[in-house]
Structure formats: structure tokens, C-alpha cells
Enzyme design. Structure first.
Site, short mmCIF file in Angstrom:
data_model
loop_
_atom_site.label_atom_id
_atom_site.label_comp_id
_atom_site.label_asym_id
_atom_site.label_seq_id
_atom_site.Cartn_x
_atom_site.Cartn_y
_atom_site.Cartn_z
N ASP A 116 0.87 -1.18 0.00
CA ASP A 116 0.00 0.00 0.00
C ASP A 116 0.90 1.23 0.00
OD1 ASP A 116 -2.23 1.57 0.14
OD2 ASP A 116 -2.67 1.18 2.23
N HIS A 125 -12.66 2.14 7.83
CA HIS A 125 -11.91 1.37 8.82
C HIS A 125 -12.70 1.23 10.11
CE1 HIS A 125 -8.59 2.77 6.20
NE2 HIS A 125 -8.02 1.64 6.56
N ARG A 178 -5.30 12.11 -0.28
CA ARG A 178 -5.04 10.89 -1.06
C ARG A 178 -5.70 10.97 -2.44
NH1 ARG A 178 -7.24 6.25 2.58
NH2 ARG A 178 -6.06 4.91 1.13
N ASP A 222 -10.77 -4.32 -0.50
CA ASP A 222 -10.07 -3.58 0.54
C ASP A 222 -9.91 -4.53 1.74
OD1 ASP A 222 -8.81 -1.48 1.82
OD2 ASP A 222 -10.44 -0.05 1.49
#
Length: 576
Positions: free
Chosen positions: A75, A188, A145, A260
Site C-alpha cells: 500500500d 476502517h 489521497r 479492501d
């Protein structure tokens, strides 16, 4: 040629093949090597696995002794999300900085050089780039990001990044399909929901993924998000409508679909990792990413057994699992062939990146001329539009070039490395300098003595992590000896920073001021007492610039901090 351990049947091998697990430590544990011999085809690396380029190369070589065609994934987005340089900060700015420059040749060159470094260490699959359109300024996990908030800008830079990375022989894994930009929840921690209608999704979220597919992205990563317009019942990672109906059939994508991390709460807290993995493969995913948090043999065994049991119980078609495993093997074969072709392709990309017009880097007579910081506001600006698009920032819309911005001329030495900035080895620093937006007030005076750097430090999201240093203090200490620093958080951060600074000039460093009310309050306190404060925004520059000098870096990579420090130090040195 890999020889599989005897006694491992085809079904079990296929179940292992579709897993992309992680592990702890800087050498491969025995259980991981054993699983590679049984059919495991991929391994995921994280910051905990990397101490140095040499150590990483030795680790990947160790894996390939057991299985020569193993996919080694990482990653490594550059910018705020780095695993290669987790303890020092990245040598490459992230997507938002590249979007701020908006030079696709530069983006391609940055991705190429990052890919070269990965390939040199034996990594052949990168879970990057992020193709998310950062349309929600409150997004807690995407932000810098993303290349920006402008759909077309994100699309063209996603395509350029894919092209550059894969020219180095490293497969790109474009993420997070069908788009994680319009969320206010971090997957997350919980399951985000995007309530945009289908027409918005088609013209915003999906456009960069279409561009990535057209550019040949070898892999696409799914998002753990619920998008009712696409599937009202299941998150994208577990949705056949999204992965097969939309991505495979409507968009025509034929590469590897990777999930993911399955231990993320959006899946693990709602479906569990075993059930979630079965549903993901059934929906059309080909590879199960796990190992950011659960990184042991027990996790691999649990997921392998869940897939095998689901096939035997008729809950998962054996043909679907076999097809997924075949796609993993096909990508492994591509990486082997791409590595052989990468040098010739990379030379072509590099030539395009260092020739051009306007603000692009230009090589003439063996030296590289790099334009100085090219977004500058203030009374000393020329008021010419810089053409930057794709930022959420209201400040960026008023940015202007300064025709007199200093250029830096660098001559490469005999080894090919540069003696200052520029060249392939330092293309990241070139990009970081070009990404700066600098706003000077009419009353701004450069610091007359070593400053005090007050870092207003928010809690980092899990994708970024809290191991990686950020800010401008380390670079300012190098450039201006005697610079002091401290980290401040919470309601009293401003007052505490003032007390610590004493009479020294203050440099306040923030990260997404617009998302943290306490941070904005701290700046209010600092600026009320010390209007000469320099403000460095290292997140998305959504808030209007303020301070005597405001520098937006569009990311917190180490090179972004260096570029900002150079501006502050250059002003200070010039004034002395």
C-alpha cells in the site's frame, strides 16, 4: 517453476490463491513460506515489514525462493500513505499535490520513479492509485489521497499514474471502486453510505475508473461502502451488482478485482471476515486483502477453510473460485513479462516528463531547470491565472503565478544523480515544490531569527498511520539552526504554543484546518497575539489562507515539508 506441496487438492489451492495476507516481522515466517508451497500466490506488505530497501529486497527474494511467481503487494501511495518510507516520510508527494500541479507528464514520471523503487525491491503489485473524487470536504479518510474534487482532473491523473507505475513493471490497483470520495465516515471504523443518485455516480465517481480501465489498470480495489443507487442491500465489496454487473459487464473490466482490507470494521463488524470473504468472491472479487490488522496463519486458515466449506455447501460456485484464482495467476504472469519490458517503456516516459513548455521541468544542455513555487497569492503576484483545478480550496481559485519566481538549475553528476534537485531520483521533490500555493500578506516580514514550529497535530487516520513523521520542523532545523518545535492538540493548543514559542517567530503547521474546530481556534489565538505567524497547511487547503505567510503544500509527505521549509528559509536568508 513453483512446485506445490503434495496433498494439497485443487480446491484448497484455489482458496489459498485468492488470499492476499500480511504477516509481522521483517523476514518471512515459516507458516507463510509453507502456505506459499501449498498454493498461496500473494503476500501483502506493510510498514511493519520494512526496515530498508536492502532488507525489503532480501525479504521478497526469500518469498520467491518458495514461489517464483508470487505477487508481492504493498500500500504505497506516496504522500501521506507510505510503507517504503514509513519512518521518515515519503520522497514523493501524494495525489493532491500532483493534482494541484496538474501536469500529467509529471504525475506519470512520479509514478514511474515510485514504481522503479518498488520493482527494485521486488514488489510487483501496488494498491494504488486512489481514483476517488474528493467531493466531500469533510471526508476523514480520503482527503489528500485524492487528486482533487474535479472529476476530469482526477480521471486524467489516475490514468497517468497507472501508466507510469505499470511502465516500471508494477501492476496498479486503482481504488476504491465505485468511489470513496463522497463519504463522511471512515470505512476502517464503520460502513459509509453514499446517497448520490445514479446520474451523479456516472458523471462523477465512475469517470476516473473508466479512465483507469482505458489506461490498462491491471487491478481494481473495491470499497467497503454502501451505495443504495447501485445496491441498497450490500456494500460494494460484497455486491454482485457492483462488482460483476457494473465493473465487469457495464465498464468492461477484465483484470483482477481486489477487496479492501476485510478486517476493516465496515465488513468485519457487520458480516465477519469469513462470511464477508465468501460473499466477496461470489460477488465477483478475485482476491481477498487481509493482514493490516489480522496478520497470522490462523487468519489464512480461517479464510481458506471458509471458502472451501462454502464451495462444498453449494454457497459458492467452484467455477467462480477457480476463475478468481486464474485471474490471480494471470496477473502474476503479467508482472513477470512486464518486468522484462519496463526498462524500455520507462525510458520513453522519462523523456516525455523532462521536455515541455510552461511550468514543466525542461532539460537543456545537460541541466534540469525546475520552476520555483508556482502558485503565489499576494500583492507581489502577477495576477496571471495558474490554471489549477480540482481543489476544494476557495483559496486556490484565486491563486496566481509570479513571473519572477526563482528557477533552480541543477546539473546531474557523472553517476546520474543530481547535485541539488531534479533528475529521476528527485522528481518527487520537483513535484512537491511545484505544488506549493504561497500567499503573502502586504505586511509580511521574513523571520529575523530562528523560528518556533508549532505543529497542531490531529489524530491520523488508520490508512496514514501515526508512525510517519510530518511537518516542516526537521527541514527548518536543517536550514535554520536553532529552530525549535513542539506538538499541540486540543482546546488550549494555541495558548500552549504561544507560551512555548516565547518571543521567537512562530510557524504554525496544520493538517485539514477545516475539519478540526480546535485547530481553527488555535490559529485564531496565535494570529491574534502574533499576526506575523507563518501558517503551513499540509492537508486539503479548504480554509481560506491566513497568517502573514500562508503555504499550502497539498499533503504531508517529507518532500512537501522540505519544499515549504525552503520557502520560509529562503525568505529569512534573503532578509538577512
Amino acid at each position: 517453476m513453483t512446485t506445490f506441496a503434495s496433498g494439497t487438492d485443487t480446491l484448497t489451492r484455489d482458496a489459498l490463491t485468492v488470499l492476499q495476507p500480511g504477516f509481522t516481522g521483517t523476514t518471512a515466517p515459516d507458516w507463510l513460506l509453507r502456505r506459499l508451497g501449498e498454493g498461496l500466490a500473494s503476500v501483502g506488505l506493510f510498514g511493519r515489514n520494512i526496515a530498508s530497501p536492502g532488507q525489503l529486497a532480501a525479504l521478497t527474494a526469500q518469498l520467491r525462493v518458495e514461489r517464483d511467481d508470487v505477487l508481492v503487494a504493498i500500500d504505497e501511495e506516496g504522500g501521506d500513505v507510505t510503507r517504503l518510507e514509513v519512518r521518515t516520510g515519503s520522497s514523493f508527494p501524494g495525489n493532491h499535490a500532483l493534482g494541484a500541479v496538474d501536469d500529467v507528464a509529471l504525475t506519470e514520471a512520479v509514478a514511474l520513479e515510485l514504481g522503479r523503487r518498488l520493482a527494485a525491491c521486488g514488489v510487483n503489485l501496488n494498491w494504488a492509485p486512489s481514483a476517488d473524487v474528493n467531493s466531500n470536504p469533510a471526508n476523514p479518510v480520503i482527503g489528500v489521497r485524492s487528486f482533487g474534487a474535479d472529476t476530469d482532473l482526477v480521471a486524467r491523473h489516475t490514468a497517468a499514474y497507472v501508466t507510469g507505475l505499470q511502465a516500471a513493471g508494477v501492476a496498479a490497483c486503482t481504488k476504491h471502486f465505485p468511489g470513496h470520495g463522497d463519504t463522511a465516515v471512515d470505512s476502517h471504523h464503520a460502513l459509509p453510505r453514499i446517497d448520490a443518485d445514479l446520474s451523479v455516480l456516472q458523471t462523477r465517481e465512475l469517470v476516473p475508473f473508466r479512465a483507469a480501465i482505458a489506461a490498462g489498470s491491471r487491478a481494481v480495489m473495491s470499497a467497503h461502502i454502501l451505495v443504495p443507487a447501485l445496491d441498497p442491500d450490500r456494500p460494494a465489496t460484497l455486491s454482485r451488482r457492483v462488482l460483476t454487473g457494473l465493473l465487469r459487464e457495464e465498464l468492461g473490466y477484465d483484470g483482477l478485482i481486489v477487496t479492501d482490507g476485510m478486517e476493516m470494521q465496515a465488513i468485519s463488524a457487520t458480516y465477519g471476515i469469513e462470511r464477508g470473504s465468501v460473499l466477496a468472491i461470489a460477488a465477483g472479487a478475485d482476491a481477498i486483502c487481509v493482514g493490516g490488522g489480522l496478520a497470522d496463519d490462523e487468519t489464512v486458515r480461517r479464510l481458506r477453510d471458509a471458502l472451501v466449506s462454502a464451495v462444498r455447501a453449494g454457497e459458492l460456485a467452484e467455477e467462480r473460485l477457480a476463475d478468481a484464482a486464474d485471474r490471480v495467476r494471470a496477473l502474476a504472469a503479467w508482472t513477470a513479462e512486464a518486468a522484462r519490458r519496463s526498462e524500455a517503456a520507462a525510458a520513453s516516459v522519462e523523456e516525455r516528463a523532462v521536455t515541455g513548455t510552461g511550468n514543466r521541468a525542461v532539460v537543456t544542455g545537460g541541466s534540469l531547470t525546475v520552476p520555483g513555487p508556482h502558485h503565489t497569492n499576494g500583492s507581489n503576484g502577477s495576477n496571471a491565472s495558474n490554471g489549477v483545478s480540482g481543489s476544494n480550496s476557495p483559496a486556490d481559485s484565486n491563486a496566481s503565478n509570479v513571473s519572477g519566481a526563482p528557477n533552480r538549475s541543477i546539473t546531474p553528476n557523472a553517476s546520474g544523480a543530481s547535485n541539488g534537485t531534479g533528475g529521476a531520483a528527485e522528481v518527487g521533490l520537483v513535484a512537491a515544490r511545484r505544488a506549493l500555493t504561497v500567499t503573502r500578506s502586504a505586511a509580511y516580514l521574513p523571520p529575523a531569527e530562528a523560528p518556533y514550529v508549532a505543529a497542531l497535530t490531529p489524530v491520523a487516520n488508520i490508512a496514514v498511520g501515526d508512525e510517519t513523521p510530518w511537518g516542516v520542523a526537521a527541514e527548518l532545523m536543517r536550514l535554520i539552526p536553532g529552530t525549535g518545535t513542539g506538538s499541540f492538540t486540543g482546546e488550549d493548543a494555541g495558548a500552549a504554543a504561544l507560551l512555548a514559542a516565547g518571543g521567537r517567530p512562530v510557524v504554525a503547521v496544520v493538517r485539514d484546518e477545516h475539519r478540526h474546530p480546535w485547530m481553527a481556534t488555535a490559529l485564531d489565538t496565535l494570529l491574534a497575539a502574533r499576526p506575523d505567524t507563518v501558517v503551513v497547511e499540509m492537508g486539503v487547503p479548504q480554509s481560506a489562507p491566513r497568517g502573514a505567510l500562508h503555504i499550502a503544500t497539498h499533503g504531508a509527505a517529507r518532500v512537501c515539508g522540505r519544499a515549504a521549509a525552503e520557502v520560509i528559509a529562503a525568505d529569512a536568508v534573503t532578509d538577512r
